[in-house]
Design a protein around this motif. Structure first.
Motif, PDB file in Angstrom:
ATOM      1  N   HIS A 139      -9.307  32.758  28.524  1.00 36.39           N
ATOM      2  CA  HIS A 139      -8.131  33.576  28.821  1.00 36.39           C
ATOM      3  C   HIS A 139      -6.861  32.893  28.311  1.00 36.39           C
ATOM      4  CE1 HIS A 139     -10.719  35.976  31.468  1.00 36.39           C
ATOM      5  NE2 HIS A 139     -11.228  34.816  31.863  1.00 36.39           N
ATOM      6  N   ILE A 140      -6.813  31.580  28.459  1.00 40.06           N
ATOM      7  CA  ILE A 140      -5.676  30.832  27.914  1.00 40.06           C
ATOM      8  C   ILE A 140      -5.728  30.849  26.398  1.00 40.06           C
ATOM      9  CG2 ILE A 140      -4.681  28.525  27.685  1.00 40.06           C
ATOM     10  CD1 ILE A 140      -5.386  28.028  30.598  1.00 40.06           C
ATOM     11  N   GLN A 141      -6.917  30.669  25.841  1.00 42.15           N
ATOM     12  CA  GLN A 141      -7.064  30.702  24.381  1.00 42.15           C
ATOM     13  C   GLN A 141      -6.591  32.034  23.818  1.00 42.15           C
ATOM     14  OE1 GLN A 141     -11.285  29.647  24.095  1.00 42.15           O
ATOM     15  NE2 GLN A 141     -10.723  27.662  23.226  1.00 42.15           N
ATOM     16  N   ALA A 142      -6.954  33.130  24.483  1.00 42.90           N
ATOM     17  CA  ALA A 142      -6.548  34.457  24.010  1.00 42.90           C
ATOM     18  C   ALA A 142      -5.035  34.626  24.114  1.00 42.90           C
ATOM     19  CB  ALA A 142      -7.259  35.539  24.825  1.00 42.90           C
ATOM     20  N   HIS A 143      -4.456  34.093  25.171  1.00 44.41           N
ATOM     21  CA  HIS A 143      -2.998  34.180  25.340  1.00 44.41           C
ATOM     22  C   HIS A 143      -2.289  33.435  24.221  1.00 44.41           C
ATOM     23  CE1 HIS A 143       0.929  34.245  27.169  1.00 44.41           C
ATOM     24  NE2 HIS A 143       0.951  32.925  27.300  1.00 44.41           N
ATOM     25  N   ILE A 144      -2.742  32.235  23.901  1.00 43.09           N
ATOM     26  CA  ILE A 144      -2.114  31.452  22.833  1.00 43.09           C
ATOM     27  C   ILE A 144      -2.299  32.136  21.480  1.00 43.09           C
ATOM     28  CG2 ILE A 144      -2.163  29.244  21.600  1.00 43.09           C
ATOM     29  CD1 ILE A 144      -3.060  27.960  24.263  1.00 43.09           C
ATOM     30  N   ALA A 145      -3.522  32.665  21.261  1.00 47.03           N
ATOM     31  CA  ALA A 145      -3.817  33.319  19.978  1.00 47.03           C
ATOM     32  C   ALA A 145      -2.967  34.562  19.759  1.00 47.03           C
ATOM     33  CB  ALA A 145      -5.297  33.681  19.913  1.00 47.03           C
ATOM     34  N   SER A 146      -2.486  35.164  20.859  1.00 47.68           N
ATOM     35  CA  SER A 146      -1.682  36.382  20.733  1.00 47.68           C
ATOM     36  C   SER A 146      -0.248  36.102  20.278  1.00 47.68           C
ATOM     37  CB  SER A 146      -1.644  37.125  22.075  1.00 47.68           C
ATOM     38  OG  SER A 146      -0.878  36.409  23.039  1.00 47.68           O
ATOM     39  N   LEU A 147       0.158  34.835  20.293  1.00 53.02           N
ATOM     40  CA  LEU A 147       1.521  34.490  19.903  1.00 53.02           C
ATOM     41  C   LEU A 147       1.631  34.399  18.373  1.00 53.02           C
ATOM     42  CD1 LEU A 147       2.225  31.645  22.497  1.00 53.02           C
ATOM     43  CD2 LEU A 147       2.747  34.092  22.694  1.00 53.02           C
ATOM     44  N   PRO A 148       2.733  34.857  17.801  1.00 52.60           N
ATOM     45  CA  PRO A 148       2.937  34.718  16.357  1.00 52.60           C
ATOM     46  C   PRO A 148       2.901  33.247  15.933  1.00 52.60           C
ATOM     47  CG  PRO A 148       4.559  36.203  17.317  1.00 52.60           C
ATOM     48  CD  PRO A 148       3.854  35.550  18.463  1.00 52.60           C
ATOM     49  N   VAL A 149       2.413  32.979  14.746  1.00 57.78           N
ATOM     50  CA  VAL A 149       2.276  31.602  14.264  1.00 57.78           C
ATOM     51  C   VAL A 149       3.620  30.874  14.282  1.00 57.78           C
ATOM     52  CG1 VAL A 149       1.638  30.173  12.291  1.00 57.78           C
ATOM     53  CG2 VAL A 149       0.280  32.199  12.846  1.00 57.78           C
ATOM     54  N   ASP A 150       4.677  31.545  13.867  1.00 57.79           N
ATOM     55  CA  ASP A 150       5.978  30.875  13.790  1.00 57.79           C
ATOM     56  C   ASP A 150       6.632  30.692  15.165  1.00 57.79           C
ATOM     57  OD1 ASP A 150       6.520  33.504  14.263  1.00 57.79           O
ATOM     58  OD2 ASP A 150       7.933  33.764  12.596  1.00 57.79           O
ATOM     59  N   GLU A 151       6.005  31.255  16.230  1.00 58.72           N
ATOM     60  CA  GLU A 151       6.588  31.107  17.558  1.00 58.72           C
ATOM     61  C   GLU A 151       6.509  29.662  18.041  1.00 58.72           C
ATOM     62  OE1 GLU A 151       8.520  32.438  21.114  1.00 58.72           O
ATOM     63  OE2 GLU A 151       8.450  33.006  18.992  1.00 58.72           O
ATOM     64  N   HIS A 152       5.484  28.938  17.624  1.00 62.16           N
ATOM     65  CA  HIS A 152       5.354  27.541  18.013  1.00 62.16           C
ATOM     66  C   HIS A 152       6.514  26.712  17.432  1.00 62.16           C
ATOM     67  CE1 HIS A 152       1.311  29.087  18.693  1.00 62.16           C
ATOM     68  NE2 HIS A 152       1.154  28.105  19.556  1.00 62.16           N
ATOM     69  N   THR A 153       6.876  27.000  16.205  1.00 56.93           N
ATOM     70  CA  THR A 153       7.988  26.292  15.570  1.00 56.93           C
ATOM     71  C   THR A 153       9.290  26.587  16.301  1.00 56.93           C
ATOM     72  OG1 THR A 153       6.884  26.436  13.426  1.00 56.93           O
ATOM     73  CG2 THR A 153       9.240  25.966  13.412  1.00 56.93           C
ATOM     74  N   ARG A 154       9.475  27.843  16.658  1.00 56.41           N
ATOM     75  CA  ARG A 154      10.678  28.230  17.395  1.00 56.41           C
ATOM     76  C   ARG A 154      10.748  27.523  18.748  1.00 56.41           C
ATOM     77  NH1 ARG A 154      11.064  33.517  21.034  1.00 56.41           N
ATOM     78  NH2 ARG A 154      13.236  33.414  21.698  1.00 56.41           N
ATOM     79  N   LEU A 155       9.628  27.500  19.482  1.00 50.51           N
ATOM     80  CA  LEU A 155       9.609  26.851  20.786  1.00 50.51           C
ATOM     81  C   LEU A 155       9.932  25.366  20.669  1.00 50.51           C
ATOM     82  CD1 LEU A 155       6.466  28.542  22.407  1.00 50.51           C
ATOM     83  CD2 LEU A 155       8.844  28.831  23.123  1.00 50.51           C
ATOM     84  N   LYS A 156       9.373  24.706  19.667  1.00 48.93           N
ATOM     85  CA  LYS A 156       9.635  23.276  19.480  1.00 48.93           C
ATOM     86  C   LYS A 156      11.120  23.017  19.261  1.00 48.93           C
ATOM     87  CE  LYS A 156       5.126  21.822  17.661  1.00 48.93           C
ATOM     88  NZ  LYS A 156       4.387  21.323  16.488  1.00 48.93           N
ATOM     89  N   ARG A 157      11.785  23.923  18.550  1.00 48.05           N
ATOM     90  CA  ARG A 157      13.229  23.757  18.316  1.00 48.05           C
ATOM     91  C   ARG A 157      14.017  23.897  19.616  1.00 48.05           C
ATOM     92  NH1 ARG A 157      12.548  27.115  13.581  1.00 48.05           N
ATOM     93  NH2 ARG A 157      13.436  28.846  14.787  1.00 48.05           N
ATOM     94  N   LEU A 158      13.508  24.709  20.541  1.00 47.27           N
ATOM     95  CA  LEU A 158      14.218  24.935  21.797  1.00 47.27           C
ATOM     96  C   LEU A 158      14.081  23.757  22.763  1.00 47.27           C
ATOM     97  CD1 LEU A 158      13.275  28.678  22.482  1.00 47.27           C
ATOM     98  CD2 LEU A 158      15.524  27.797  21.811  1.00 47.27           C
ATOM     99  N   GLY A 159      12.954  23.039  22.693  1.00 46.23           N
ATOM    100  CA  GLY A 159      12.726  21.930  23.611  1.00 46.23           C
ATOM    101  C   GLY A 159      13.758  20.831  23.420  1.00 46.23           C
ATOM    102  N   ASP A 160      14.332  20.340  24.546  1.00 49.12           N
ATOM    103  CA  ASP A 160      15.371  19.317  24.407  1.00 49.12           C
ATOM    104  C   ASP A 160      15.222  18.182  25.424  1.00 49.12           C
ATOM    105  OD1 ASP A 160      16.235  20.390  26.811  1.00 49.12           O
ATOM    106  OD2 ASP A 160      18.049  21.303  26.006  1.00 49.12           O
ATOM    107  N   THR A 161      14.074  18.105  26.119  1.00 49.16           N
ATOM    108  CA  THR A 161      13.885  17.022  27.078  1.00 49.16           C
ATOM    109  C   THR A 161      12.396  16.720  27.204  1.00 49.16           C
ATOM    110  OG1 THR A 161      14.475  16.237  29.293  1.00 49.16           O
ATOM    111  CG2 THR A 161      13.687  18.486  29.137  1.00 49.16           C
TER     112      THR A 161
END
Length: 294
Positions: A160-182
């Motif tokens: 269920h977690i795998q399916a949730h992650i797979a549903s995210l666009p590939v470039d969403e991981h890059t965007r999330l990493k840019r948002l992380g600041d701590t």
């Protein structure tokens, strides 16, 4: 009960209380408080060490002891009330769930029956494999990302977690990493709102995201989890994924918490992937657990 009792002592006291009051509701919070800890920590440790929630153990013990009464001639309602059930129907459902057959069959044939032995917790310290852990104090921060409700699975990959992650666009991981600041840095696997009994199959909130400072804005399309100020135990592990991580998680209950003056406090658990093989067959991870002094 005295202050400063170990986790193992508290769990054995809880087992004794259950055995003495099989027909009554068990005040886990009261037992824990009298021993200088919390019901939340006791429930999590019980489930982790025994492989079942306290509630399931109570039901199994009740039905194990009740079976000897069912085989006799006493009326079923009296038996049901003795073990905390208000009707023969409720008692019958619990009996069938534990023994796999109706109480009428057992009364007629004497079985089949399944027995739940009384638990006894013991601490065995091997000391051959040291745990890589550090304690860190963190101010309040925020977790942002994409959340979903999923069932808890103790071993193996959670589809269920795998399916949730797979549903995210590939470039969403890059965007999330840019948002992380701590810290914890990078993409995080967050488990929140976990059932205190840690029962397999119970639902939790899984968030795939990053950590940001408490004042950081939350984009409209992302979910957020607020994290309180407090201490964290950070366990680093390397090896087959997710087996090594799950083994480390189990070892926190069997080895680390019983041997250290800390207990779990309510809050999300976090997994940061530090390094991994291209196919994710192996990984180095950090498991962050919210803790407080016992």
């Amino acid at each position: 009960m005295s202050k400063g009792a170990t986790v193992i002592e508290i769990l054995n006291r809880l087992v004794d209380e259950i055995e003495s009051h099989l027909g009554d509701d068990i005040d886990i919070d009261g037992i824990a408080a009298a021993s200088g800890t919390t019901g939340y920590h006791v429930r999590r440790m019980f489930s982790s060490l025994s492989g079942m929630p306290v509630s399931e153990y109570v039901r199994r013990r009740r039905m194990t002891v009740a079976a000897s009464d069912v085989v006799g001639s006493e009326d079923l309602l009296s038996i049901a009330v003795r073990y905390g059930y208000g009707s023969t129907e409720a008692f019958g459902r619990a009996f069938r769930a534990v023994h796999g057959v109706a109480h009428g069959v057992v009364r007629r044939d004497g079985g089949p029956l399944r027995s739940q032995p009384q638990l006894r917790f013991r601490l065995t310290v091997e000391g051959s494999i040291p745990m890589d852990v550090r304690i860190t104090e963190r101010d309040a921060f925020r977790l942002i990302g994409h959340a979903a409700r999923v069932p808890l699975i103790h071993e193996g990959a959670n589809p269920h977690i795998q399916a949730h992650i797979a549903s995210l666009p590939v470039d969403e991981h890059t965007r999330l990493k840019r948002l992380g600041d701590t810290e914890p840095a990078g993409i995080l696997q967050v488990s929140a709102d976990v059932d205190a009994d840690y029962a397999e199959g119970s639902e939790l909130t899984y968030l795939h995201g990053v950590a940001v400072s408490a004042g950081s804005p939350v984009p409209d399309d992302l979910d957020a989890i607020e994290v309180d100020r407090g201490a964290w135990a950070v366990f680093r592990t390397s090896g087959a994924y997710p087996a090594a991580l799950q083994a480390a998680w189990a070892a926190t209950a069997t080895e680390w918490f019983p041997s250290n003056p800390w207990r779990l406090r309510p809050g999300p658990s976090l997994v940061a992937v530090i390094d991994r093989a291209e196919d994710f067959s192996t990984a180095t991870t950090e498991l962050w657990l919210p803790i407080e002094r016992s």
